[in-house]
Design an enzyme around this catalytic site. Sequence first.
Site, PDB file in Angstrom:
ATOM      1  N   LYS A 115       0.823  -1.218   0.000  1.00 32.07           N
ATOM      2  CA  LYS A 115       0.000   0.000   0.000  1.00 32.07           C
ATOM      3  C   LYS A 115       0.852   1.261   0.000  1.00 32.07           C
ATOM      4  CE  LYS A 115      -4.373  -1.716   1.449  1.00 32.07           C
ATOM      5  NZ  LYS A 115      -5.605  -1.578   2.180  1.00 32.07           N
ATOM      6  N   LYS A 219      -4.842  -9.308  -6.518  1.00 31.03           N
ATOM      7  CA  LYS A 219      -6.071  -9.452  -5.731  1.00 31.03           C
ATOM      8  C   LYS A 219      -7.151  -8.481  -6.231  1.00 31.03           C
ATOM      9  CE  LYS A 219      -6.446  -7.438  -1.561  1.00 31.03           C
ATOM     10  NZ  LYS A 219      -7.298  -7.145  -0.418  1.00 31.03           N
ATOM     11  N   LYS A 222     -10.622  -2.822  -3.908  1.00 34.23           N
ATOM     12  CA  LYS A 222     -11.393  -1.577  -4.071  1.00 34.23           C
ATOM     13  C   LYS A 222     -10.538  -0.490  -4.701  1.00 34.23           C
ATOM     14  CE  LYS A 222     -13.573  -2.158   0.457  1.00 34.23           C
ATOM     15  NZ  LYS A 222     -12.646  -2.271   1.572  1.00 34.23           N
TER      16      LYS A 222
HETATM   17  N1  AQP Z   1      -9.927 -10.194  -3.320  1.00 34.47           N
HETATM   18  C1  AQP Z   1     -10.353 -10.675  -2.165  1.00 34.47           C
HETATM   19  N2  AQP Z   1     -10.690 -11.983  -2.037  1.00 34.47           N
HETATM   20  C2  AQP Z   1     -11.148 -12.492  -0.856  1.00 34.47           C
HETATM   21  N3  AQP Z   1     -11.304 -11.717   0.251  1.00 34.47           N
HETATM   22  C3  AQP Z   1     -10.989 -10.410   0.162  1.00 34.47           C
HETATM   23  N4  AQP Z   1     -11.026  -9.402   1.061  1.00 34.47           N
HETATM   24  C4  AQP Z   1     -10.606  -8.257   0.468  1.00 34.47           C
HETATM   25  N5  AQP Z   1     -10.281  -8.486  -0.808  1.00 34.47           N
HETATM   26  C5  AQP Z   1     -10.502  -9.816  -1.035  1.00 34.47           C
HETATM   27  C6  AQP Z   1     -11.480  -9.553   2.434  1.00 34.47           C
HETATM   28  O1  AQP Z   1     -12.505  -8.605   2.669  1.00 34.47           O
HETATM   29  C7  AQP Z   1     -12.448  -8.207   4.034  1.00 34.47           C
HETATM   30  C8  AQP Z   1     -12.517  -6.738   4.126  1.00 34.47           C
HETATM   31  O2  AQP Z   1     -11.396  -6.145   3.501  1.00 34.47           O
HETATM   32  P1  AQP Z   1     -11.085  -4.633   3.811  1.00 34.47           P
HETATM   33  O3  AQP Z   1     -12.172  -3.764   3.351  1.00 34.47           O
HETATM   34  O4  AQP Z   1     -10.756  -4.494   5.223  1.00 34.47           O
HETATM   35  O5  AQP Z   1      -9.810  -4.239   3.046  1.00 34.47           O
HETATM   36  P2  AQP Z   1      -8.869  -4.862   2.042  1.00 34.47           P
HETATM   37  O6  AQP Z   1      -8.508  -6.268   2.348  1.00 34.47           O
HETATM   38  O7  AQP Z   1      -7.741  -3.923   1.959  1.00 34.47           O
HETATM   39  O8  AQP Z   1      -9.803  -4.828   0.768  1.00 34.47           O
HETATM   40  P3  AQP Z   1      -9.506  -4.203  -0.598  1.00 34.47           P
HETATM   41  O9  AQP Z   1     -10.669  -4.362  -1.461  1.00 34.47           O
HETATM   42  O10 AQP Z   1      -8.221  -4.709  -1.145  1.00 34.47           O
HETATM   43  O11 AQP Z   1      -9.384  -2.664  -0.279  1.00 34.47           O
HETATM   44  P4  AQP Z   1      -8.245  -1.683  -0.648  1.00 34.47           P
HETATM   45  O12 AQP Z   1      -8.135  -1.705  -2.138  1.00 34.47           O
HETATM   46  O13 AQP Z   1      -8.728  -0.360  -0.112  1.00 34.47           O
HETATM   47  O14 AQP Z   1      -7.013  -2.184   0.013  1.00 34.47           O
HETATM   48  C9  AQP Z   1     -11.173  -8.810   4.627  1.00 34.47           C
HETATM   49  O15 AQP Z   1     -11.504  -9.968   5.375  1.00 34.47           O
HETATM   50  C10 AQP Z   1     -10.385  -9.183   3.422  1.00 34.47           C
HETATM   51  O16 AQP Z   1      -9.522 -10.289   3.672  1.00 34.47           O
END
Ligand code: AQP
Length: 361
Positions: A115, A219, A222
Amino acid sequence: MTAFEPRVFSGVQPTGNLHLGNYLGAVSRFVPLQDQMPSVYCVVDLHAITVWQDPAELMRATREVTAAYLAAGVDPKKAIIFNQSQVKEHSELAWMFNCIARMGWLRRMTQFKEKAGKNAENASVGLFAYPNLMAADILAYRATHVPVGDDQKQHLELTRDIAQKFNNDYAERIVELGLGVTNPEPTPESPAELYFPLPEPLIAGPATRIMSLRDGSKKMSKSDPSDLSRINLNDDAETIAKKIKKAKTDPDALPSEVEGLKDRLEADNLVGIYAALAGTTKADVLKEYGGQQFSAFKPALSDLAVEKLAPMTGEIRRLVADPTAIDAVLKDGAERAAAIAEPVLHDVRRIFGFVEARFGR
Ligand code: AQP
């Protein structure tokens, strides 16, 4: 106490639109767990501000994630649903854990490296210390089980390390105050009585890591600049179909066995998504579609995704139209969450040796 009471804790950040990965990897798994153990589901707004958030957008997304929990089937009468900033114990325990965790532990966290990228000197201190706040989220409830996607595995290990170091550093004090729980597996590194459990990650099923539709090695996220890389929970049927049609694939037909998906990242991802949405396994999906081309599989996947997601999308829209009702759920949840976390922090202050002149009971 002789054993920790089982409890589930998990959270989702209110940052942008929820996507299929968040749903399949986390939110959809909250629903069956609420019938198995007391469950606490948080909208982690304090985590969100580790990177800049527009205030109005943060409020919108907080209510939308709450709506997604409800639309997915989390029942606020059974489970506790609240937003993190409303229970101050998270921040307080996170500070204490900043003083337990070691710099070297945090430097190893791959998510910070991803990040912060090349700009680590300019990243917020909060982004670096993010895993300590996550440990506080879980341990403020002495939670024993944490359903998350695969990307959170390393953070969960850090939570266990923090719990373990606290239990060790204050082992005598925990016994002296009569606050210990019998350790089922004492070792030289782990004392006979513990204050914090070592929480178990619940990472299972075909959807622990949903990948980008544009690049099977990344992955689904968002923050990916390409909206075509993910299926958002608020996409309409036409958009879902378009994104699946444009999803990157290879020219070969689907294999008949799971082994045949090895080294075919994009095919593996689409088959995993189908299996998770259908509530089956990749092997079963390949029994049905093995030998078929993506031109046949993709429309079937689109239909399934729309069938499963459309009712939820409609329900999220209906719920967010009534912010007062959502805020009532969050208020009730925050009060119930605080009732669990407050006595834990009271114990922890005593364990550290803070004079409880104001909070003592
Ligand atoms: N691609 C994924 N596959 C399976 N699980 C996922 N999670 C996130 N992406 C995937 C799971 O969703 C939960 C919430 O995630 P989060 O909102 O806390 O943040 P994150 O993991 O950082 O999600 P993003 O979408 O990747 O957000 P950004 O882009 O802002 O970093 C967690 O249980 C996570 O494991």
